[in-house]
Design an enzyme around this catalytic site. Structure first.
Site, PDB file in Angstrom:
ATOM      1  N   ASP A  37       0.873  -1.185   0.000  1.00 59.39           N
ATOM      2  CA  ASP A  37       0.000   0.000   0.000  1.00 59.39           C
ATOM      3  C   ASP A  37       0.907   1.231   0.000  1.00 59.39           C
ATOM      4  O   ASP A  37       1.757   1.391   0.881  1.00 59.39           O
ATOM      5  CB  ASP A  37      -0.891  -0.012   1.241  1.00 59.39           C
ATOM      6  N   ASP A  97      -3.713   2.364  -5.278  1.00 62.32           N
ATOM      7  CA  ASP A  97      -2.391   2.365  -4.632  1.00 62.32           C
ATOM      8  C   ASP A  97      -2.116   1.116  -3.800  1.00 62.32           C
ATOM      9  O   ASP A  97      -1.251   1.119  -2.951  1.00 62.32           O
ATOM     10  CB  ASP A  97      -2.227   3.624  -3.774  1.00 62.32           C
ATOM     11  N   GLU A  98      -2.872   0.064  -4.049  1.00 64.20           N
ATOM     12  CA  GLU A  98      -2.570  -1.152  -3.281  1.00 64.20           C
ATOM     13  C   GLU A  98      -2.707  -2.398  -4.135  1.00 64.20           C
ATOM     14  O   GLU A  98      -3.498  -2.436  -5.082  1.00 64.20           O
ATOM     15  CB  GLU A  98      -3.457  -1.257  -2.031  1.00 64.20           C
TER      16      GLU A  98
HETATM   17  P1  TTP Z   1      -5.190   5.218   0.906  1.00 63.25           P
HETATM   18  O1  TTP Z   1      -4.197   4.127   0.644  1.00 63.25           O
HETATM   19  O2  TTP Z   1      -6.343   4.899   1.779  1.00 63.25           O
HETATM   20  O3  TTP Z   1      -4.474   6.454   1.573  1.00 63.25           O
HETATM   21  P2  TTP Z   1      -3.049   7.061   1.298  1.00 63.25           P
HETATM   22  O4  TTP Z   1      -2.247   6.228   0.361  1.00 63.25           O
HETATM   23  O5  TTP Z   1      -3.197   8.494   0.908  1.00 63.25           O
HETATM   24  O6  TTP Z   1      -2.415   7.037   2.734  1.00 63.25           O
HETATM   25  P3  TTP Z   1      -1.884   5.780   3.566  1.00 63.25           P
HETATM   26  O7  TTP Z   1      -0.430   6.025   3.783  1.00 63.25           O
HETATM   27  O8  TTP Z   1      -2.666   5.809   4.830  1.00 63.25           O
HETATM   28  O9  TTP Z   1      -2.135   4.558   2.754  1.00 63.25           O
HETATM   29  O10 TTP Z   1      -5.752   5.756  -0.457  1.00 63.25           O
HETATM   30  C1  TTP Z   1      -4.958   5.846  -1.629  1.00 63.25           C
HETATM   31  C2  TTP Z   1      -5.319   7.075  -2.403  1.00 63.25           C
HETATM   32  O11 TTP Z   1      -6.695   7.047  -2.739  1.00 63.25           O
HETATM   33  C3  TTP Z   1      -5.105   8.360  -1.638  1.00 63.25           C
HETATM   34  O12 TTP Z   1      -3.776   8.842  -1.741  1.00 63.25           O
HETATM   35  C4  TTP Z   1      -6.112   9.263  -2.246  1.00 63.25           C
HETATM   36  C5  TTP Z   1      -7.239   8.358  -2.698  1.00 63.25           C
HETATM   37  N1  TTP Z   1      -8.337   8.467  -1.727  1.00 63.25           N
HETATM   38  C6  TTP Z   1      -9.370   9.370  -2.002  1.00 63.25           C
HETATM   39  O13 TTP Z   1      -9.365  10.021  -3.051  1.00 63.25           O
HETATM   40  N2  TTP Z   1     -10.362   9.514  -1.070  1.00 63.25           N
HETATM   41  C7  TTP Z   1     -10.391   8.810   0.102  1.00 63.25           C
HETATM   42  O14 TTP Z   1     -11.315   8.962   0.911  1.00 63.25           O
HETATM   43  C8  TTP Z   1      -9.334   7.886   0.355  1.00 63.25           C
HETATM   44  C9  TTP Z   1      -9.322   7.098   1.642  1.00 63.25           C
HETATM   45  C10 TTP Z   1      -8.328   7.752  -0.581  1.00 63.25           C
HETATM   46 MG    MG Z   2      -2.104   4.150   0.616  1.00 60.68          MG
END
Ligand code: TTP
Ligand code: MG
Length: 401
Positions: free
Chosen positions: A13, A108-109
């Site tokens: 992730d 992103d995962e």
């Molecule tokens: P996430 O993996 O949930 O968050 P992140 O990568 O920003 O942070 P983390 O280090 O906690 O993993 O989500 C991936 C991307 O998806 C995030 O960068 C932006 C998008 N996203 C949105 O657009 N809206 C949302 O509510 C969430 C949770 C994510």
């Molecule tokens: Mg993330």
């Protein structure tokens, strides 16, 4: 490698994905709180923010006005979706260097089945470091990785030491470590499920691990025991390569709701529409498919896919819809709001004739030729008058003009 797990699953992730890309591309942002979503005075919510901004209490989904109140010195940037998607593809490409068994679960995962790579590494830490390094080399961004014997525990692990973390756990260790935590720490348990569990006297994960299965089944139906399985880190899902498959290999559509919903009937109505769209594209392209995959994205953006394979090839909406509904019943977590659903048909075969004979049992009466005629007619009506003109309802075609 000295590891006796039957399967080795690695979950990746990206850290603060959108924000980290902006920081990478704009070095002057370094060390500053960065919030992605738009100007502070605009409507809308933050899609994410960097870890600096999180110190101020800002998080994904928070209104930009609230973000500004909490973090007036933050740098507010607009989202650049196209850029993030292409970085996402680069990340996935780096992962495919290790194995073909990569499932891109969201932008992103990804899950990787690394079982066959066992011999290549001395140990699991080395494996994890190699994957993280490969991502860094490709896109100059950090990610967090989790390694476990199944997908669920791997996903829980990757969230344990963010950012730039690497966490390795077996199922027993997961149970022990998570037992004292609140139910909301479990991916898959939303606010309303948590409340419902609280009302049964279940407050932490340890209590859910032990709770009698029958009582959970009485309260939540088939999903009850699944909740307990989650608490126990039990999960048997395979890593199904998906997400980067080319158009030729899969056909599907997805739809984001105007408002997040947990109304199953409404979700099914949207699935019907998506099944029709997928079927029509299959027929037009002269394809039939064997596997139906349902994609569900919850309000918190966690995304899951669930698939069912048929023992015949089809390009009929009735078959696709029926399988998509079964997937929904198996995969939907009750009372959790959904933001997007998708239906995809894969394991395609070219049939040559774009309106070839159908094998499903959707039309219970009438010959194959009649089915063919009916579907041709529906497709041409939809072409002339738009998608809404004819719709399958139960097992018949109705007009919804
Ligand atoms: P996430 O993996 O949930 O968050 P992140 O990568 O920003 O942070 P983390 O280090 O906690 O993993 O989500 C991936 C991307 O998806 C995030 O960068 C932006 C998008 N996203 C949105 O657009 N809206 C949302 O509510 C969430 C949770 C994510
Ligand atoms: Mg993330």
């Amino acid at each position: 490698m000295n590891c006796d797990w039957q399967k080795i699953i690695l979950h990746v992730d990206m850290d603060a994905f959108f924000a980290q890309i902006e920081e990478r591309d704009k070095p002057w942002l370094k060390g500053k709180p960065v919030i992605i979503g738009g100007p502070p005075n605009s409507r809308g919510v933050a899609s994410t923010c960097n870890y600096e901004a999180r110190k101020y209490g800002v998080h994904s989904g928070m209104s930009l006005t609230e973000c500004y109140r909490k973090c007036p010195d933050g740098i507010f940037l607009r989202t650049h979706g196209g850029k993030y998607s292409s970085v996402s593809v680069e990340v996935m490409t780096a992962l495919f260097e290790f194995t073909d068994k990569v499932h891109a679960a969201s932008v992103d995962e990804a899950y990787m089945d690394m079982t066959d790579c066992r011999a290549v590494f001395h140990g699991l830490p080395e494996m994890g470091k190699a994957v993280k390094q490969a991502v860094w080399d490709k896109v100059k961004l950090t990610c967090s990785a989790g390694i476990a014997p199944n997908k669920y525990v791997a996903k829980m692990c990757s969230g344990e030491n963010k950012p730039d973390g690497l966490t390795i756990m077996n199922v027993e260790e997961f149970r022990r470590r998570f037992a004292p935590r609140k139910l909301s720490a479990l991916v898959g348990i939303g606010e309303s499920t948590e409340k419902a569990l609280n009302s049964m006297g279940i407050w932490n994960i340890g209590q859910l691990q032990q709770y009698p299965e029958k009582a959970l089944k009485d309260r939540f139906g088939v999903n009850g025991p699944r909740l307990r399985d989650l608490a126990n880190g039990e999960h048997t899902g395979e890593v199904t390569p998906m997400g980067l498959e080319s158009e030729e290999k899969t056909m599907g559509h997805e739809s984001t709701f105007r408002q997040d919903t947990d109304d199953v009937e409404y979700i099914k109505a949207v699935l019907l529409k998506l099944s029709e769209d997928a079927a029509r594209r299959l027929r037009r392209g002269g394809f039939k498919g064997r596997r139906v995959t349902l994609k569900l994205r919850y309000a918190d953006f966690s995304t899951l896919t669930h698939q069912r394979s048929m023992n015949y090839l089809t390009n009929e909406e009735g078959d696709i819809y029926r399988e998509a509904c079964k997937c929904l019943e198996e995969a939907l977590i009750p009372h959790r709001k959904v933001r997007l659903v998708g239906v995809r048909v894969s394991h395609l075969q070219k049939t040559g004739d774009s309106y070839s004979v159908f094998q499903g049992d959707f039309f219970k009466s009438g010959s194959e030729a009649k089915k063919l005629q009916a579907l041709k007619a529906v497709d041409s009506l939809r072409d002339r008058f738009g998608e809404k003109v004819m719709r399958y309802a139960g097992d018949q075609i109705v007009s919804v003009k």
